[in-house]
Design an enzyme around this catalytic site. Structure first.
Site, PDB file in Angstrom:
ATOM      1  N   PHE A   1      10.032   8.916  10.894  1.00 36.73           N
ATOM      2  CA  PHE A   1       9.268   9.102  12.142  1.00 36.73           C
ATOM      3  C   PHE A   1      10.045   8.646  13.381  1.00 36.73           C
TER       4      PHE A   1
ATOM      5  N   ALA B   1      14.004   2.058   6.153  1.00 40.28           N
ATOM      6  CA  ALA B   1      13.149   1.028   5.559  1.00 40.28           C
ATOM      7  C   ALA B   1      12.002   1.691   4.820  1.00 40.28           C
TER       8      ALA B   1
ATOM      9  N   THR C   1      10.089  -5.336  13.291  1.00 38.96           N
ATOM     10  CA  THR C   1       8.668  -5.177  13.577  1.00 38.96           C
ATOM     11  C   THR C   1       8.046  -6.473  14.093  1.00 38.96           C
ATOM     12  N   ASP C   2       6.938  -6.342  14.817  1.00 36.42           N
ATOM     13  CA  ASP C   2       6.201  -7.534  15.253  1.00 36.42           C
ATOM     14  C   ASP C   2       5.452  -8.189  14.095  1.00 36.42           C
ATOM     15  N   GLU C   3       5.355  -7.481  12.946  1.00 39.61           N
ATOM     16  CA  GLU C   3       4.572  -8.046  11.833  1.00 39.61           C
ATOM     17  C   GLU C   3       5.228  -9.287  11.241  1.00 39.61           C
TER      18      GLU C   3
ATOM     19  N   TYR D   1       5.602  -6.156   2.891  1.00 36.12           N
ATOM     20  CA  TYR D   1       6.390  -5.398   3.884  1.00 36.12           C
ATOM     21  C   TYR D   1       6.949  -6.338   4.937  1.00 36.12           C
ATOM     22  N   SER D   2       6.086  -7.121   5.578  1.00 37.82           N
ATOM     23  CA  SER D   2       6.580  -7.946   6.685  1.00 37.82           C
ATOM     24  C   SER D   2       7.520  -9.038   6.180  1.00 37.82           C
TER      25      SER D   2
ATOM     26  N   LYS E   1      10.878  -7.410   5.846  1.00 40.36           N
ATOM     27  CA  LYS E   1      11.505  -7.201   7.163  1.00 40.36           C
ATOM     28  C   LYS E   1      11.986  -8.552   7.723  1.00 40.36           C
TER      29      LYS E   1
ATOM     30  N   TYR F   1     -10.748   0.355   7.870  1.00 29.03           N
ATOM     31  CA  TYR F   1     -10.758  -0.819   6.998  1.00 29.03           C
ATOM     32  C   TYR F   1     -11.650  -1.925   7.595  1.00 29.03           C
TER      33      TYR F   1
ATOM     34  N   ARG G   1      -4.226  -3.966  17.304  1.00 30.34           N
ATOM     35  CA  ARG G   1      -2.798  -3.644  17.341  1.00 30.34           C
ATOM     36  C   ARG G   1      -2.428  -3.317  18.783  1.00 30.34           C
TER      37      ARG G   1
ATOM     38  N   HIS H   1      -5.172  -8.595   5.393  1.00 35.87           N
ATOM     39  CA  HIS H   1      -5.073  -7.789   6.628  1.00 35.87           C
ATOM     40  C   HIS H   1      -4.893  -8.666   7.877  1.00 35.87           C
TER      41      HIS H   1
HETATM   42  P1  NAD Z   1       9.307   5.950   8.201  1.00 32.57           P
HETATM   43  O1  NAD Z   1       8.712   5.428   6.940  1.00 32.57           O
HETATM   44  O2  NAD Z   1       8.655   7.086   8.900  1.00 32.57           O
HETATM   45  O3  NAD Z   1      10.822   6.403   7.917  1.00 32.57           O
HETATM   46  C1  NAD Z   1      11.714   5.628   7.185  1.00 32.57           C
HETATM   47  C2  NAD Z   1      12.945   6.476   6.894  1.00 32.57           C
HETATM   48  O4  NAD Z   1      13.883   5.674   6.173  1.00 32.57           O
HETATM   49  C3  NAD Z   1      12.661   7.713   6.037  1.00 32.57           C
HETATM   50  O5  NAD Z   1      13.319   8.834   6.571  1.00 32.57           O
HETATM   51  C4  NAD Z   1      13.231   7.346   4.693  1.00 32.57           C
HETATM   52  O6  NAD Z   1      13.668   8.480   3.946  1.00 32.57           O
HETATM   53  C5  NAD Z   1      14.377   6.437   5.079  1.00 32.57           C
HETATM   54  N1  NAD Z   1      14.769   5.508   4.004  1.00 32.57           N
HETATM   55  C6  NAD Z   1      13.953   4.738   3.247  1.00 32.57           C
HETATM   56  N2  NAD Z   1      14.681   4.022   2.375  1.00 32.57           N
HETATM   57  C7  NAD Z   1      15.986   4.320   2.609  1.00 32.57           C
HETATM   58  C8  NAD Z   1      17.217   3.893   2.051  1.00 32.57           C
HETATM   59  N3  NAD Z   1      17.251   2.995   1.044  1.00 32.57           N
HETATM   60  N4  NAD Z   1      18.364   4.413   2.539  1.00 32.57           N
HETATM   61  C9  NAD Z   1      18.357   5.338   3.533  1.00 32.57           C
HETATM   62  N5  NAD Z   1      17.214   5.793   4.084  1.00 32.57           N
HETATM   63  C10 NAD Z   1      16.047   5.285   3.636  1.00 32.57           C
HETATM   64  O7  NAD Z   1       9.473   4.703   9.130  1.00 32.57           O
HETATM   65  P2  NAD Z   1       9.298   4.528  10.721  1.00 32.57           P
HETATM   66  O8  NAD Z   1       7.881   4.315  11.032  1.00 32.57           O
HETATM   67  O9  NAD Z   1      10.060   5.595  11.373  1.00 32.57           O
HETATM   68  O10 NAD Z   1      10.032   3.124  10.931  1.00 32.57           O
HETATM   69  C11 NAD Z   1      11.443   3.062  11.195  1.00 32.57           C
HETATM   70  C12 NAD Z   1      11.844   1.608  11.377  1.00 32.57           C
HETATM   71  O11 NAD Z   1      11.107   1.049  12.460  1.00 32.57           O
HETATM   72  C13 NAD Z   1      11.547   0.725  10.166  1.00 32.57           C
HETATM   73  O12 NAD Z   1      12.607  -0.186  10.022  1.00 32.57           O
HETATM   74  C14 NAD Z   1      10.267  -0.005  10.544  1.00 32.57           C
HETATM   75  O13 NAD Z   1      10.180  -1.259   9.911  1.00 32.57           O
HETATM   76  C15 NAD Z   1      10.444  -0.132  12.038  1.00 32.57           C
HETATM   77  N6  NAD Z   1       9.205  -0.215  12.818  1.00 32.57           N
HETATM   78  C16 NAD Z   1       8.222   0.737  12.671  1.00 32.57           C
HETATM   79  C17 NAD Z   1       7.088   0.663  13.476  1.00 32.57           C
HETATM   80  C18 NAD Z   1       5.983   1.693  13.371  1.00 32.57           C
HETATM   81  O14 NAD Z   1       4.929   1.504  13.971  1.00 32.57           O
HETATM   82  N7  NAD Z   1       6.161   2.790  12.645  1.00 32.57           N
HETATM   83  C19 NAD Z   1       6.945  -0.368  14.394  1.00 32.57           C
HETATM   84  C20 NAD Z   1       7.963  -1.334  14.507  1.00 32.57           C
HETATM   85  C21 NAD Z   1       9.088  -1.232  13.720  1.00 32.57           C
HETATM   86  O1  DAU Z   2       3.192  -3.516  13.990  1.00 35.47           O
HETATM   87  C1  DAU Z   2       4.261  -2.693  13.606  1.00 35.47           C
HETATM   88  C2  DAU Z   2       3.953  -2.081  12.261  1.00 35.47           C
HETATM   89  O2  DAU Z   2       2.943  -1.115  12.487  1.00 35.47           O
HETATM   90  C3  DAU Z   2       5.163  -1.446  11.584  1.00 35.47           C
HETATM   91  O3  DAU Z   2       6.096  -2.438  11.295  1.00 35.47           O
HETATM   92  C4  DAU Z   2       4.741  -0.741  10.280  1.00 35.47           C
HETATM   93  O4  DAU Z   2       5.837  -0.078   9.703  1.00 35.47           O
HETATM   94  C5  DAU Z   2       3.670   0.263  10.630  1.00 35.47           C
HETATM   95  O5  DAU Z   2       3.201   0.868   9.434  1.00 35.47           O
HETATM   96  C6  DAU Z   2       2.513  -0.420  11.354  1.00 35.47           C
HETATM   97  O6  DAU Z   2       1.803  -1.319  10.467  1.00 35.47           O
HETATM   98  P1  DAU Z   2       0.203  -1.385  10.451  1.00 35.47           P
HETATM   99  O7  DAU Z   2      -0.225  -1.891   9.135  1.00 35.47           O
HETATM  100  O8  DAU Z   2      -0.315  -2.050  11.661  1.00 35.47           O
HETATM  101  O9  DAU Z   2      -0.094   0.215  10.601  1.00 35.47           O
HETATM  102  P2  DAU Z   2      -1.133   1.188   9.888  1.00 35.47           P
HETATM  103  O10 DAU Z   2      -1.043   2.486  10.613  1.00 35.47           O
HETATM  104  O11 DAU Z   2      -0.990   1.207   8.410  1.00 35.47           O
HETATM  105  O12 DAU Z   2      -2.514   0.512  10.246  1.00 35.47           O
HETATM  106  C7  DAU Z   2      -2.890   0.243  11.585  1.00 35.47           C
HETATM  107  C8  DAU Z   2      -4.227  -0.462  11.550  1.00 35.47           C
HETATM  108  O13 DAU Z   2      -5.209   0.462  11.067  1.00 35.47           O
HETATM  109  C9  DAU Z   2      -4.262  -1.651  10.602  1.00 35.47           C
HETATM  110  O14 DAU Z   2      -5.081  -2.678  11.165  1.00 35.47           O
HETATM  111  C10 DAU Z   2      -4.901  -1.097   9.338  1.00 35.47           C
HETATM  112  C11 DAU Z   2      -5.845  -0.028   9.874  1.00 35.47           C
HETATM  113  N1  DAU Z   2      -6.069   1.130   8.988  1.00 35.47           N
HETATM  114  C12 DAU Z   2      -4.981   1.769   8.473  1.00 35.47           C
HETATM  115  C13 DAU Z   2      -5.150   2.845   7.628  1.00 35.47           C
HETATM  116  C14 DAU Z   2      -3.955   3.548   7.018  1.00 35.47           C
HETATM  117  C15 DAU Z   2      -7.361   1.562   8.720  1.00 35.47           C
HETATM  118  O15 DAU Z   2      -8.349   0.993   9.217  1.00 35.47           O
HETATM  119  N2  DAU Z   2      -7.521   2.639   7.887  1.00 35.47           N
HETATM  120  C16 DAU Z   2      -6.478   3.290   7.306  1.00 35.47           C
HETATM  121  O16 DAU Z   2      -6.714   4.247   6.526  1.00 35.47           O
END
Ligand code: NAD
Ligand code: DAU
Length: 352
Positions: free
Chosen positions: A10, A81, A132-134, A158-159, A162, A215, A222, A290
């Site tokens: 993403f 990741a 991540t902030d987590e 996960y956190s 990280k 949930y 967030r 959570h």
């Molecule tokens: P995502 O799950 O959408 O994508 C992760 C990507 O990493 C995928 O394309 C996957 O194929 C690849 N990948 C997984 N394992 C791998 C490996 N061993 N080698 C090479 N590639 C691999 O994740 P995202 O939401 O795009 O998050 C990207 C980064 O940002 C992560 O490090 C995540 O911790 C961090 N982050 C995400 C968020 C969020 O809200 N999504 C917020 C803060 C930080």
């Molecule tokens: O804060 C940064 C993080 O944000 C990233 O590091 C993670 O990779 C990313 O997945 C995200 O983590 P969260 O756990 O906060 O995101 P998620 O979208 O899974 O959930 C957001 C909030 O919504 C959380 O409080 C859980 C809730 N939730 C989530 C899902 C999937 C629901 O209530 N219902 C759901 O079905």
């Protein structure tokens, strides 16, 4: 050239697309293409000669060494990741393998590469680790937002994975002088997010007429940031960040999950009228452990780097919903097969 890991996911895909739209500098993307990685995410740069895609694992040391020797990137931006908290609860092993061991292998390959670089390449080299902030754990309702000096207190596998990676990145600066930068960002949303995460999951379920599974009491908070703003922040930290420093990135957009889902239902009602989306909201069993609240204090990145988000939650959400409505083929492709197994595992019928 820069090396981007996880660039088919993403945030990584948005980063690569934005990078190539704004710069002539080439990109090599390394991605394992797990369930979350999708070459369709990179379709806007498919025919771009400045982009090279390599399928592989960040934990594959020999591959990392080969890519560093062949392309001599001036920077590595590590997005790769395992990222979904609920999946880390059902199966933490993959999170340790990629987020801890994989980051270690990539970092150690970068250390050896950096040590052998001649000047001026050596002075320019950076390893930017996207985190991540987590890692900071959960805030009380009146606590100040996470700052760069907040103690780490990760609560999920996960956190914790990280946090472990962040510590290794820090140690590689302190011990070996590797010029690392770490960013700790809040929740992202926007185009190309896999529909296991809150906002795209709710869009997918809402359009399909399925329940919107909130949930617990829906009161978890967030701090939401549009993905394009996160990518801009990473570019700015890469250019202006001080090696060894960490930067927190947030959206100034704290909301409860219920507020987010209701806002989404309103945007859907405007862009795809005809259904009472909010009537589909369904409270389900809470996520174990959570975290109640995340919020970012963005003082450092604003003052030192000069970055602030451009999108409001309203403008970012409207663009996001538009993208999902315009890209129904993408949504259909990623919600087939393995996705269905995940949904039945995580949202077992007793939850509904
Ligand atoms: P995502 O799950 O959408 O994508 C992760 C990507 O990493 C995928 O394309 C996957 O194929 C690849 N990948 C997984 N394992 C791998 C490996 N061993 N080698 C090479 N590639 C691999 O994740 P995202 O939401 O795009 O998050 C990207 C980064 O940002 C992560 O490090 C995540 O911790 C961090 N982050 C995400 C968020 C969020 O809200 N999504 C917020 C803060 C930080
Ligand atoms: O804060 C940064 C993080 O944000 C990233 O590091 C993670 O990779 C990313 O997945 C995200 O983590 P969260 O756990 O906060 O995101 P998620 O979208 O899974 O959930 C957001 C909030 O919504 C959380 O409080 C859980 C809730 N939730 C989530 C899902 C999937 C629901 O209530 N219902 C759901 O079905």
């Amino acid at each position: 050239m820069i090396l981007v890991t996880g660039g088919a996911g993403f945030i990584g895909a948005n980063f690569v697309i934005d990078w190539l739209a704004q710069s002539d500098e080439r990109v090599v993307t390394l991605d394992k293409l797990t369930y979350a990685g999708n070459l369709g995410n990179l379709s806007p740069v498919r025919d771009d000669a400045r982009h090279v895609f390599v399928r592989g694992d960040i934990g594959d040391r020999a591959l990392a060494e080969r890519l560093l020797a062949e392309y001599r990137p001036r920077a590595i931006v590590n997005f790769a990741a395992e990222t979904h908290v609920d999946r880390s609860i059902h199966g933490p092993a993959a999170f340790i393998a990629t987020n801890v061991v994989g980051t270690f292998e990539l970092l150690d390959a970068a250390r050896a590469h950096f040590a052998a670089l001649p000047e001026p390449e050596r002075a320019r080299f950076r390893f930017l680790h996207v985190s991540t902030d987590e890692v900071f754990g959960s805030l009380g309702p009146h606590d100040a937002g996470f700052s760069e000096t907040t103690a780490y207190a990760p609560n999920s596998p996960y956190s914790a994975s990280k946090a472990a990676a962040d510590h290794l990145v820090r140690a590689y600066h302190h011990t070996y002088g590797v010029p690392v930068l770490t960013t700790n960002c809040s929740n992202n949303y926007g185009p190309r997010q896999f529909p296991e995460k809150l906002i795209p999951l709710m869009i997918h379920n809402a359009l399909a007429g399925n329940p919107l599974p909130v949930y617990g009491d829906g009161g978890n908070v967030r701090d939401w940031l549009y993905v394009g703003d996160h990518c801009a922040a990473i570019r700015a930290v890469l250019e202006r960040g001080r090696p060894g420093e960490t930067y927190n990135i947030g959206g100034n957009a704290e909301m409860t999950n219920l507020e987010v889902v209701n806002a989404l239902c309103r945007v859907l009602a405007l862009q795809r009228p005809g259904r009472d989306y909010a009537a589909q909201i369904n409270f389900v069993r809470d996520r174990p452990g959570h975290d109640r609240r995340y919020a970012i204090d963005p003082t450092k990145i604003r003052a030192e780097i000069g970055w602030a988000p451009r999108e409001t939650f309203e403008s970012g959400l409207a663009q996001t919903v538009r993208w999902y409505l315009d890209n129904s083929a993408w949504l259909a492709a990623v919600t087939s097969g393995e996705y269905k197994k995940w949904v039945s595992l995580n949202y077992a019928t007793e939850d509904a």
